[in-house]
Design a protein around this motif. Structure first.
Motif: not given
Length: 76
Positions: A3-5, A11-13, A42-46, A66-69
């Motif tokens: 599945i391509n998200l 990022l949200g996940m 909203d961010l966590e849900r994309g 940010l790199e780790f994120l």
């Protein structure tokens, strides 16, 4: 079949996972990062396309770069 998200969903996940690893609620993260809790939800849900400023605030609270994120997020 994989599945391509999209990037925002991935990022949200990632943010949700890291937040939960720190035992923070959305409310905790929003207060510490000075970001509206609905925005974080909203961010966590994309559903949001965050700026680097917003992501930097989140990284400060989650104690990550940010790199780790973005590590492991497929941007294609």
């Amino acid at each position: 079949m994989a599945i391509n998200l999209d990037v925002n969903t991935q990022l949200g996940m990632r943010i949700r996972y890291l937040r939960k690893q720190k035992h923070l609620s959305i409310e905790d993260l929003s207060l510490q990062a000075n970001i509206n809790r609905n925005y974080i939800s909203d961010l966590e849900r994309g559903k949001r396309n965050p700026t680097t400023k917003i992501l930097s605030k989140i990284c400060r609270v989650l104690d990550c770069s940010l790199e780790f994120l973005f590590q492991g997020i497929d941007v294609l």
